[in-house]
Scaffold this active site. Sequence first.
Site, PDB file in Angstrom:
ATOM      1  N   ASP A 173      19.305 -11.664  -4.956  1.00 58.55           N
ATOM      2  CA  ASP A 173      19.848 -12.078  -3.428  1.00 58.55           C
ATOM      3  C   ASP A 173      20.472 -10.898  -3.230  1.00 58.55           C
ATOM      4  OD1 ASP A 173      20.316 -14.696  -1.836  1.00 58.55           O
ATOM      5  OD2 ASP A 173      21.988 -13.364  -1.648  1.00 58.55           O
TER       6      ASP A 173
ATOM      7  N   HIS B 271      26.392 -19.154  -5.047  1.00 53.18           N
ATOM      8  CA  HIS B 271      28.023 -18.906  -4.899  1.00 53.18           C
ATOM      9  C   HIS B 271      28.776 -20.166  -5.361  1.00 53.18           C
ATOM     10  CE1 HIS B 271      27.122 -15.229  -2.603  1.00 53.18           C
ATOM     11  NE2 HIS B 271      26.296 -16.059  -1.835  1.00 53.18           N
TER      12      HIS B 271
ATOM     13  N   ASP C 133      17.017 -12.108   1.344  1.00 53.12           N
ATOM     14  CA  ASP C 133      17.691 -11.890   2.343  1.00 53.12           C
ATOM     15  C   ASP C 133      17.704 -10.067   2.258  1.00 53.12           C
ATOM     16  OD1 ASP C 133      19.266 -12.381   0.090  1.00 53.12           O
ATOM     17  OD2 ASP C 133      20.639 -13.393   1.170  1.00 53.12           O
TER      18      ASP C 133
ATOM     19  N   HIS D  70      23.445 -10.974  -1.565  1.00 48.15           N
ATOM     20  CA  HIS D  70      24.849 -11.259  -1.740  1.00 48.15           C
ATOM     21  C   HIS D  70      25.048 -11.424  -3.369  1.00 48.15           C
ATOM     22  CE1 HIS D  70      23.957 -12.936   2.406  1.00 48.15           C
ATOM     23  NE2 HIS D  70      25.014 -12.235   2.643  1.00 48.15           N
TER      24      HIS D  70
HETATM   25  C1  OKP Z   1      24.418 -17.290   1.073  1.00 43.35           C
HETATM   26  B1  OKP Z   1      23.481 -16.701  -0.023  1.00 43.35           B
HETATM   27  C2  OKP Z   1      27.019 -15.110   8.074  1.00 43.35           C
HETATM   28  C3  OKP Z   1      28.021 -14.616   7.369  1.00 43.35           C
HETATM   29  C4  OKP Z   1      28.046 -14.601   5.830  1.00 43.35           C
HETATM   30  C5  OKP Z   1      28.208 -16.321   3.803  1.00 43.35           C
HETATM   31  C6  OKP Z   1      26.943 -15.545   3.347  1.00 43.35           C
HETATM   32  C7  OKP Z   1      26.473 -16.686   2.191  1.00 43.35           C
HETATM   33  C8  OKP Z   1      24.934 -16.195   1.874  1.00 43.35           C
HETATM   34  N1  OKP Z   1      27.499 -16.014   9.302  1.00 43.35           N
HETATM   35  N2  OKP Z   1      28.526 -15.900   5.261  1.00 43.35           N
HETATM   36  O1  OKP Z   1      23.748 -15.506  -0.996  1.00 43.35           O
HETATM   37  O2  OKP Z   1      22.270 -16.018   0.588  1.00 43.35           O
HETATM   38 ZN    ZN Z   2      22.366 -14.174   0.104  1.00 48.83          ZN
END
Ligand code: OKP
Ligand code: ZN
Length: 341
Positions: free
Chosen positions: A195, A159, A284, A197
């Site tokens: 990932d 990110h 994830d 996200h």
């Molecule tokens: C980082 B990676 C959870 C809400 C989500 C940001 C997610 C970042 C993910 N409290 N906030 O891509 O695994």
């Molecule tokens: Zn993620």
Amino acid sequence: MITVYSEEHRLHDGRQEFHRGKMHPCFERPERAEWILDGIRQRNWEIREPDPQVSLQPLYRIHRPRYLSFLETIYDQWSLVHPQDDAIAHVWSCRGHRQIEPESIYGKLGYYSYDAGTPITAGTWSASLAAVRTVLTAQQLVHAEARGVFALTRPPGHHAGADFCGGYCFCNNAAVAAEAFLLDGLERVAVLDVDFHHGNGTQSIFYDRSDVLCISLHADPAEAYPYFLGYRDETGTGPGAGFNVNYPLPTGTAWDAYSKHLLEALAVLRAYGTTRLVVALGVDTCQQDPISGFSLRADDFARLGELIASLRVPTLFVMEGGYYPAVGQMVAKVLAAFDAA
Ligand code: OKP
Ligand code: ZN
């Protein structure tokens, strides 16, 4: 498979993240690396420390110098005023606002970040630098003809953009590794981000470039973080047109649908003539993940490793997300299946 790992990741230990109206204990915490190491140790794979002498040139090519000095210095400035708390932004620039780096620490935090889930602590800079040394040491091993190497990086990276942090990320480890392959004289380098996200930082870094193909399978940003990037029609710009490929997938996606898109992504990587692959390895996507919404099962991670191996391209796996205790089992399944294929 060799794992490169530094225990300096522990220096990044955020207390809380802001989420949906209140502060919560950080999901991205040092324990995650222990969970991942458990999976690696169970397989008796070699674990190496990063080379302290590894060149940081690729880091300086990916991130803006002023952003890196912000990361290095902001906590010390913050702690003079708020010694008990982590540094976190509460105001950001938007349409119609100036894009400037204000003098105030609060202004700087807003200028160099995009969410309130990414606290900066006393050790954030040291840990981020250790993660960069980790990924660059692993990259050097792949360059020296290893078929696959695992960089156990924490904090994660995908990110983080050229001049911003967010999504628990500060330095974009995968992007730095891709840049390192180019500096070593390779062409047609690719990043495959699996990932949950969308890797908005990686996409934004390479969006106008044709020398790094970026492909990502992730939750549809219409319904999931990071919301503002990762849509299908984002295909690159200028010389980078056609060199960014997004596969946004709906909440609940399981292996059946996931693997169809993965096969498409692999066909794109083949057609590009990928010489070196960087996999942004978030696990994830697993049904067990507490902050994500896909439904992959343990055995699907072995299929994932096998399919990536079918490319027959030297591959650097870089750790991204995964926030549940069995995260190491999933990582080990991917890597073992890659090795065996
Ligand atoms: C980082 B990676 C959870 C809400 C989500 C940001 C997610 C970042 C993910 N409290 N906030 O891509 O695994
Ligand atoms: Zn993620």
